[in-house]
Design a protein around this motif. Structure first.
Motif, PDB file in Angstrom:
ATOM      1  N   GLY A   1       0.781  -1.232   0.000  1.00  0.00           N
ATOM      2  CA  GLY A   1       0.000   0.000   0.000  1.00  0.00           C
ATOM      3  C   GLY A   1       0.805   1.269   0.000  1.00  0.00           C
ATOM      4  O   GLY A   1       0.277   2.341   0.342  1.00  0.00           O
ATOM      5  N   LEU A   2       2.076   1.211  -0.408  1.00  0.00           N
ATOM      6  CA  LEU A   2       2.914   2.414  -0.372  1.00  0.00           C
ATOM      7  C   LEU A   2       2.502   3.429  -1.437  1.00  0.00           C
ATOM      8  O   LEU A   2       2.660   4.639  -1.236  1.00  0.00           O
ATOM      9  N   GLY A   3       1.980   2.962  -2.571  1.00  0.00           N
ATOM     10  CA  GLY A   3       1.468   3.891  -3.574  1.00  0.00           C
ATOM     11  C   GLY A   3       0.288   4.679  -3.027  1.00  0.00           C
ATOM     12  O   GLY A   3       0.169   5.892  -3.256  1.00  0.00           O
ATOM     13  N   MET A   4      -0.578   4.006  -2.285  1.00  0.00           N
ATOM     14  CA  MET A   4      -1.711   4.674  -1.646  1.00  0.00           C
ATOM     15  C   MET A   4      -1.232   5.669  -0.598  1.00  0.00           C
ATOM     16  O   MET A   4      -1.792   6.763  -0.444  1.00  0.00           O
ATOM     17  N   LEU A   5      -0.187   5.314   0.145  1.00  0.00           N
ATOM     18  CA  LEU A   5       0.375   6.221   1.143  1.00  0.00           C
ATOM     19  C   LEU A   5       0.884   7.494   0.477  1.00  0.00           C
ATOM     20  O   LEU A   5       0.603   8.608   0.948  1.00  0.00           O
ATOM     21  N   LEU A   6       1.610   7.350  -0.618  1.00  0.00           N
ATOM     22  CA  LEU A   6       2.091   8.515  -1.359  1.00  0.00           C
ATOM     23  C   LEU A   6       0.937   9.377  -1.837  1.00  0.00           C
ATOM     24  O   LEU A   6       0.941  10.600  -1.659  1.00  0.00           O
ATOM     25  N   ALA A   7      -0.053   8.736  -2.439  1.00  0.00           N
ATOM     26  CA  ALA A   7      -1.164   9.489  -3.023  1.00  0.00           C
ATOM     27  C   ALA A   7      -1.961  10.243  -1.962  1.00  0.00           C
ATOM     28  O   ALA A   7      -2.218  11.441  -2.087  1.00  0.00           O
ATOM     29  N   ARG A   8      -2.343   9.550  -0.903  1.00  0.00           N
ATOM     30  CA  ARG A   8      -3.230  10.160   0.079  1.00  0.00           C
ATOM     31  C   ARG A   8      -2.503  11.130   1.000  1.00  0.00           C
ATOM     32  O   ARG A   8      -3.140  12.017   1.596  1.00  0.00           O
ATOM     33  N   SER A   9      -1.194  10.986   1.155  1.00  0.00           N
ATOM     34  CA  SER A   9      -0.445  11.939   1.981  1.00  0.00           C
ATOM     35  C   SER A   9      -0.594  13.352   1.437  1.00  0.00           C
ATOM     36  O   SER A   9      -0.615  14.328   2.203  1.00  0.00           O
ATOM     37  N   ARG A  10      -0.721  13.475   0.108  1.00  0.00           N
ATOM     38  CA  ARG A  10      -0.879  14.801  -0.499  1.00  0.00           C
ATOM     39  C   ARG A  10      -2.164  15.469  -0.044  1.00  0.00           C
ATOM     40  O   ARG A  10      -2.198  16.687   0.172  1.00  0.00           O
ATOM     41  N   TYR A  11      -3.215  14.686   0.142  1.00  0.00           N
ATOM     42  CA  TYR A  11      -4.484  15.263   0.556  1.00  0.00           C
ATOM     43  C   TYR A  11      -4.451  15.689   2.025  1.00  0.00           C
ATOM     44  O   TYR A  11      -5.041  16.710   2.393  1.00  0.00           O
ATOM     45  N   LEU A  12      -3.748  14.918   2.858  1.00  0.00           N
ATOM     46  CA  LEU A  12      -3.586  15.347   4.245  1.00  0.00           C
ATOM     47  C   LEU A  12      -2.748  16.625   4.311  1.00  0.00           C
ATOM     48  O   LEU A  12      -3.012  17.502   5.138  1.00  0.00           O
ATOM     49  N   PHE A  13      -1.745  16.732   3.431  1.00  0.00           N
ATOM     50  CA  PHE A  13      -0.951  17.962   3.393  1.00  0.00           C
ATOM     51  C   PHE A  13      -1.835  19.141   2.994  1.00  0.00           C
ATOM     52  O   PHE A  13      -1.759  20.220   3.592  1.00  0.00           O
ATOM     53  N   ILE A  14      -2.672  18.952   1.993  1.00  0.00           N
ATOM     54  CA  ILE A  14      -3.586  20.020   1.567  1.00  0.00           C
ATOM     55  C   ILE A  14      -4.521  20.394   2.715  1.00  0.00           C
ATOM     56  O   ILE A  14      -4.758  21.579   2.986  1.00  0.00           O
TER      57      ILE A  14
END
Length: 338
Positions: A137-150
């Motif tokens: 699930g590391l691809g999901m971690l990368l993708a969703r981390s951007r939304y938490l940053f936003i």
């Protein structure tokens, strides 16, 4: 909890360059060019250093680090407002309907129109995970981390966010869409145009691209067949975007014809469901799996972890707290991992 997302640093240039060489072309946000990558890191450092919560033309580069080995194994990027210094071009698919009384027929022609409709949107892009890490699930971690940053820096971002997916690239590294359309006007192949765009930007598009709509029926079948389709390696990314609330609204990339996905920023699932709470305790008793972040700007870190909710805050496992570098009394943001 062996991997965390953090702000990119100058020292990440070499691993970013090594990953860029693995992309296979058509990945303009991660060009295999040291000078271009260095410029991105410098621009990102400036963005992380700007403390005012106001709108600007910022780029944030994040990386995925294995905290046990110190290796950088993935990256992603967030643009706060596209098209501020140069036009942000897309093709918009539309239909022209005409009726002939004499023939008693109605004609509908599908067309591609060059547009800057998406200027001012925020953009999530530049996501690349090292081939050796495509599990867990590391691809999901990368993708969703951007939304938490936003979500952590909401005032810096626009009300709409886009994601451009790479289009179809053939085995030789060419683009059927480019060859069938733009290549005829520019006199250069896709690889050269892609490299030029990645390193110098696409202002040359404004100078040379035809401004009139293009009738899709006049394109070769090879180009028509790939309009709006993601590269096979991007299908999972498209599904992740759809799960977050993004939708394809007939905008495609001007280089390879790949789909552009759009969402209202506050409607993105991770942003909408994220909660910010205080850490009240740390123990080893486990909890619910979650995506958890802490810190603002350059102090931002994000990882998969476990937490339990209480009336007065949340309890983190010791491993999660160590990965994030947080203690009791600190604030974290979190969203369910599923």
């Amino acid at each position: 909890m062996t991997h965390v997302i953090r702000a990119a640093r100058d020292s990440d240039l070499q691993p970013l360059y090594e990953m860029a060489k693995l992309t296979g072309g058509g990945f303009t946000n991660l060009p295999p060019d040291r000078a271009a990558l260095r410029a991105k890191l410098e621009r990102s450092a400036t963005a992380f250093a700007r403390i005012e919560d106001s709108k600007a033309d910022d780029l944030f580069v994040l990386v995925l680090e294995n905290i046990e080995t110190g290796e950088v194994r993935g990256t992603c990027q967030i643009f706060t407002h596209v098209g501020q210094n140069y036009p942000f071009y897309s093709y918009r698919l539309g239909t022209l309907t005409q009726h002939s009384k004499e023939l008693g027929r109605t004609f509908r022609a599908d067309m591609l129109g060059l547009t800057t409709d998406l200027e001012g949107c925020s953009e999530v892009g530049g996501l690349f995970l090292h081939p050796g890490e495509r599990a867990g699930g590391l691809g999901m971690l990368l993708a969703r981390s951007r939304y938490l940053f936003i979500a952590q820096h909401r005032m810096r971002f626009a009300d709409r966010v886009l994601a451009e997916l790479r289009g179809i690239i053939d085995e030789a590294g060419g683009s059927p869409f480019w060859d069938g359309l733009a290549g005829r006007f520019f006199g250069m192949n896709f690889q050269d145009a892609d490299q030029f765009n990645a390193v110098r930007g696409h202002q040359f598009i404004a100078d040379l691209f035809p401004k009139h709509p293009i009738y899709i029926a006049m394109l070769p079948e090879s180009a028509r067949a790939v309009i709006g389709l993601p590269h096979p390696s991007g299908r999972a990314a498209m599904r992740m975007l759809e799960n977050e609330g993004f939708a394809y609204e007939n905008y495609v990339d001007i280089f390879d014809g790949g789909p552009t996905m759009l969402a209202k920023t506050d409607h993105v699932r991770t942003i909408r469901e994220a909660r910010t709470e205080r850490v009240v305790a740390i123990d080893g008793d486990g909890g619910d799996p979650a995506l958890i972040s802490k810190g603002r700007l350059a102090e931002f870190r994000c990882t998969y972890g476990e937490l339990r909710s209480r009336e007065d805050g949340v309890v983190l496992t010791s491993a999660t707290a160590a990965a994030l570098g947080v203690g009791a009394g600190d604030s974290i943001s979190h969203v369910a991992r599923n």
